[in-house]
Design a protein around this motif. Structure first.
Motif, short mmCIF file in Angstrom:
data_model
loop_
_atom_site.label_atom_id
_atom_site.label_comp_id
_atom_site.label_asym_id
_atom_site.label_seq_id
_atom_site.Cartn_x
_atom_site.Cartn_y
_atom_site.Cartn_z
N ILE A 1 11.11 -9.29 2.43
CA ILE A 1 10.16 -8.18 2.49
C ILE A 1 10.95 -6.94 2.13
CG2 ILE A 1 8.66 -6.89 3.99
CD1 ILE A 1 8.23 -9.30 5.62
N VAL A 2 10.52 -6.24 1.11
CA VAL A 2 11.32 -5.11 0.63
C VAL A 2 10.99 -3.89 1.46
CG1 VAL A 2 11.72 -3.66 -1.35
CG2 VAL A 2 11.30 -6.07 -1.67
N HIS A 3 12.02 -3.28 2.02
CA HIS A 3 11.80 -2.03 2.77
C HIS A 3 12.10 -0.87 1.86
CE1 HIS A 3 11.26 -4.19 6.43
NE2 HIS A 3 12.30 -4.93 6.17
N ASN A 4 11.29 0.13 1.86
CA ASN A 4 11.34 1.04 0.73
C ASN A 4 11.13 2.49 1.04
OD1 ASN A 4 8.56 1.57 1.16
ND2 ASN A 4 8.35 -0.54 0.62
N GLY A 5 11.18 2.94 2.26
CA GLY A 5 11.01 4.38 2.42
C GLY A 5 9.56 4.81 2.32
N GLY A 6 8.61 3.94 2.59
CA GLY A 6 7.24 4.42 2.76
C GLY A 6 6.34 4.35 1.56
N LEU A 7 6.79 3.79 0.41
CA LEU A 7 5.88 3.71 -0.73
C LEU A 7 4.86 2.61 -0.54
CD1 LEU A 7 7.78 4.11 -4.08
CD2 LEU A 7 6.15 5.62 -3.06
N TYR A 8 5.26 1.53 0.16
CA TYR A 8 4.36 0.40 0.35
C TYR A 8 3.75 0.48 1.72
CZ TYR A 8 6.41 -1.93 -3.67
OH TYR A 8 6.84 -2.27 -4.91
N GLY B 1 5.32 -16.73 -6.86
CA GLY B 1 4.41 -15.59 -6.84
C GLY B 1 4.20 -14.97 -5.49
N ASN B 2 3.31 -14.00 -5.47
CA ASN B 2 3.03 -13.17 -4.32
C ASN B 2 2.09 -13.89 -3.37
OD1 ASN B 2 1.97 -10.97 -2.68
ND2 ASN B 2 2.93 -9.66 -4.16
N GLU B 3 2.21 -13.58 -2.07
CA GLU B 3 1.38 -14.25 -1.06
C GLU B 3 -0.10 -13.99 -1.24
OE1 GLU B 3 4.01 -16.06 1.50
OE2 GLU B 3 2.25 -15.28 2.51
N GLU C 1 -6.50 -0.42 -5.45
CA GLU C 1 -6.99 -0.35 -4.07
C GLU C 1 -6.15 -1.20 -3.14
OE1 GLU C 1 -10.53 -2.28 -3.16
OE2 GLU C 1 -11.16 -0.82 -1.68
N TYR C 2 -5.60 -2.31 -3.67
CA TYR C 2 -4.77 -3.19 -2.85
C TYR C 2 -3.58 -2.45 -2.28
CZ TYR C 2 -1.48 -7.05 -2.04
OH TYR C 2 -0.57 -7.92 -1.51
N PHE C 3 -2.98 -1.56 -3.11
CA PHE C 3 -1.82 -0.81 -2.62
C PHE C 3 -2.21 0.50 -1.97
CE2 PHE C 3 1.64 -3.32 -3.76
CZ PHE C 3 1.45 -3.88 -4.99
N GLY C 4 -3.51 0.84 -1.97
CA GLY C 4 -3.95 2.08 -1.34
C GLY C 4 -3.63 3.31 -2.15
N ARG D 1 1.97 -2.00 3.00
CA ARG D 1 1.86 -3.33 3.56
C ARG D 1 3.02 -4.15 3.03
NH1 ARG D 1 -3.68 -5.18 1.38
NH2 ARG D 1 -3.01 -7.20 2.05
N PRO D 2 3.43 -5.23 3.70
CA PRO D 2 4.58 -6.00 3.20
C PRO D 2 4.29 -6.64 1.86
CG PRO D 2 3.56 -7.06 5.10
CD PRO D 2 2.91 -5.74 4.96
N PHE D 3 5.31 -6.65 1.03
CA PHE D 3 5.19 -7.18 -0.34
C PHE D 3 6.00 -8.45 -0.39
CE2 PHE D 3 4.15 -6.41 -4.72
CZ PHE D 3 5.16 -7.00 -5.44
#
Lengths: 518, 76
Positions: free
Chosen positions: A4-11, A418-420, A317-320, A13-15
């Motif tokens: 799970i990439v931690h990124n300083g608030g851009l995401y 791929g992605n979950e 919309e998925y990423f807000g 939800r977990p990617f």
């Protein structure tokens, strides 16, 4: 869990994206298999050349034998010696609408797949895991079909003219206003073919002196549009933001190749969901990069519109995120809306420019009215404006189906890329004989799957690709999972070593993008 | 019953061999040719191992014991 990439608030939800590495033994055995097939391919070609065996594939005529050879490259060799042997898994004729279940004509071949004959039997109710039917709108009865039938009797079947000449109907204007409202953009334009939307509009947007940064695994329509435009094309590694940032930096610092002038435009081409990998684009990071380096973003949401996001509005919309950050939002109506065609959405000036200068608007026939009505009805259904909650329920059902199916397959021990959250599920097969065997065994158990091999994927990474649908009930998924489990044991496909591989790029932190500000 | 299970298991092993070496997709005469070549090569490998490996192992052991055996003899 370290992918799970931690990124300083851009995401928000977990990617979770994973591409498990090919096990070494499997890779070696796959090459061995391809080696054996290549040797036998040479033997058969030799026999065909010296007339020991009847030649059933296309060859040049006798008079043309001294000309430049047409069929000597690897693709043709692969086609006649490897693809022909397992060809019965593709292009299967169906005889009902390809919804959640489909009927198929049974066929046999007596000369090893060079010709097919029908036995006359129809295999009924095959669970369809291969159609792009994400929200289940591929139906032959229902509100969409009734509205389309009414419009067919009112407007006729074809328009026979281009948008700019006489083919602009009020239905098209209604559709475009509706699509713009659905996406949250100022204006939109619809075209008759999804492939043509990409290949004919990218040349209208960029030209010589511009730079296109395109993802490694982009679809053929994007590649064709980029090449037709005449701009310089640079490729960045699939979904790899460090690679993209390096290319952007080089472009800004060095400019055009010989003259060092600044580029007229930089356009980043990405897709929402990549259909062969099942991966979702890292949109928040791409938008942050685009804003920092002042370039434009072209997002192809062919597979993600209708399939991602809590109300089906796609990957934005998925990423807000806000749809205003994406300059050109392109998508197709083929996958989630049960129709045909493509659209481009964006600012009003952009769409007005495309109405005049797009090749498609000037020369291609406009969309047929019943198809337009199908799209209008399905979009209204998804938005909830037809008064029911069917659309919302379907979007949620698709999300549940996706999570359930992926979780169960991973638990069984298959390698899934791929992605979950992506409804496209590639299951790795690797060995060429297993491609044909998987397709045939699943058909014996009444499940239709799509298996993909060489030209569409790298040569050792062949896969079976499942496309989930909101029309699949849990019972259908359970039946399918049971059969996949059986076939997986029979063919020994459970390669996963259950190690969670961290994503290959380093975790993003915000300081990467703020380096030049002080 | 056990004989049937053993026969099924052996058939399943043969099926795996066919899948891995891609003889599953070959036509029957190609399969016969491939199996003949494979069995011949395997037979030759087994024969070579049977004839030559014990001799080589004995010579190697002799060589190494000579080296390690010679040291204490030298110091005495």
């Amino acid at each position: 869990i370290n992918h799970i990439v931690h990124n300083g608030g851009l995401y928000k939800r977990p990617f979770n994206e994973a591409f498990e590495e090919t096990p070494m033994l499997v890779a070696v055995l796959t090459y061995v298999g391809y080696g054996v097939l290549t040797l036998f391919g040479y033997l058969r070609d030799f026999m065909r050349q010296w007339k020991i065996e009847k030649c059933q594939n296309a060859t040049e005529r006798e008079e043309q034998k001294d000309f430049v050879p047409l069929y000597q490259d690897f693709e043709n060799f692969y086609n006649r010696n490897l693809y022909m042997r397992i060809r019965d898994s593709w292009n299967r004729p169906i005889c009902s609408v390809p919804g959640a279940k489909v009927d198929m004509m049974e066929r046999v071949s007596h000369d090893y797949n060079w010709t097919f004959t029908y036995t006359g039997r129809v295999i009924k109710d095959i669970i369809n895991m291969g159609s792009y039917n994400y929200l289940g709108f591929a139906q032959k009865a229902g509100p969409c079909q009734e509205a389309a039938a009414k419009v067919l009797s009112q407007y006729g079947a074809g328009v026979c003219s281009t948008r700019q000449e006489m083919g602009n109907l009020d239905k098209h204007e209604e559709l475009e206003k509706l699509v713009a409202r659905f996406l949250g953009v100022e204006s939109a334009m619809a075209y008759g073919m999804g492939f043509a939307t990409n290949s004919m509009n990218i040349p209208a947007l960029v030209g010589k002196g511009c730079l296109i940064l395109s993802d490694e695994l982009n679809h053929a329509s994007l590649v064709l549009g980029a090449r037709l435009s005449g701009a310089t094309i640079r490729i960045f590694k699939h979904n790899n933001m460090q690679s993209l940032e390096k290319l952007l930096k080089d472009a800004i610092v060095h400019g055009q190749p010989r003259t060092r002038r600044p580029w007229k435009k930089i356009l980043i081409l990405v897709e929402g969901i990549y259909s062969m990998e099942g991966s979702i684009v890292r949109l928040p990071e791409v938008i942050a990069l685009k804003k920092k380096y002042k370039s434009y973003l072209y997002l192809d949401e062919a597979h993600s519109i209708g399939a991602l996001g809590p109300s089906g509005r796609g990957v934005v919309e998925y990423f807000g995120l806000s749809p205003e950050d994406v300059d050109v939002m392109m998508g197709t109506f083929t996958k989630s809306f049960g129709a045909a065609g493509g659209y481009i959405g964006g600012k009003k000036e952009l769409i007005d420019y495309l109405r005049t200068y797009s090749h498609s608007a000037a020369y291609a026939t406009s969309m047929s009215p019943p198809v337009v009505e199908q799209i209008i009805t399905s979009v209204k259904c998804i938005m909830g404006e037809d008064g029911t909650t069917i659309g919302r329920a379907r979007v949620q059902q698709l999300a549940e189906n996706t999570r359930y199916f992926r979780r169960r397959l991973k638990e069984m021990g298959f390698i899934i890329y791929g992605n979950e959250d992506s409804p496209v599920v590639p299951l790795m097969l690797y060995m060429p004989a297993k491609i044909g065997a998987f397709g045939r065994e699943m058909l014996k158990r009444n499940i239709g799957v799509v298996v993909v091999g060489f030209p569409a994927t790298p040569i050792i990474e062949s896969r079976a690709r499942f496309c989930l649908s909101a029309a699949h009930t849990k019972e259908m998924l359970d039946t399918a999972l049971k059969e996949i489990n059986e076939v997986g044991d029979l063919l020994q496909l459970k390669y996963s070593r259950r190690r969670l591989v961290p994503l290959l790029d380093r975790p993003f932190d915000e300081t990467t993008y703020e380096e030049t500000e002080d | 019953m056990d004989v049937k299970r053993v026969k099924d298991y052996l058939y399943w092993l043969y099926y795996q061999y066919q899948l891995v070496t891609c003889s599953y997709v070959l036509e029957p005469w190609e399969q016969s040719m491939f199996h003949t070549i494979t069995v011949t090569v395997l037979a030759m490998v087994v024969y070579t191992a049977y004839v030559f490996v014990p001799i080589h192992v004995r010579l190697a052991l002799q060589f190494f014991s000579q080296i390690f055996g010679a040291q204490p003899e030298g110091t005495v």
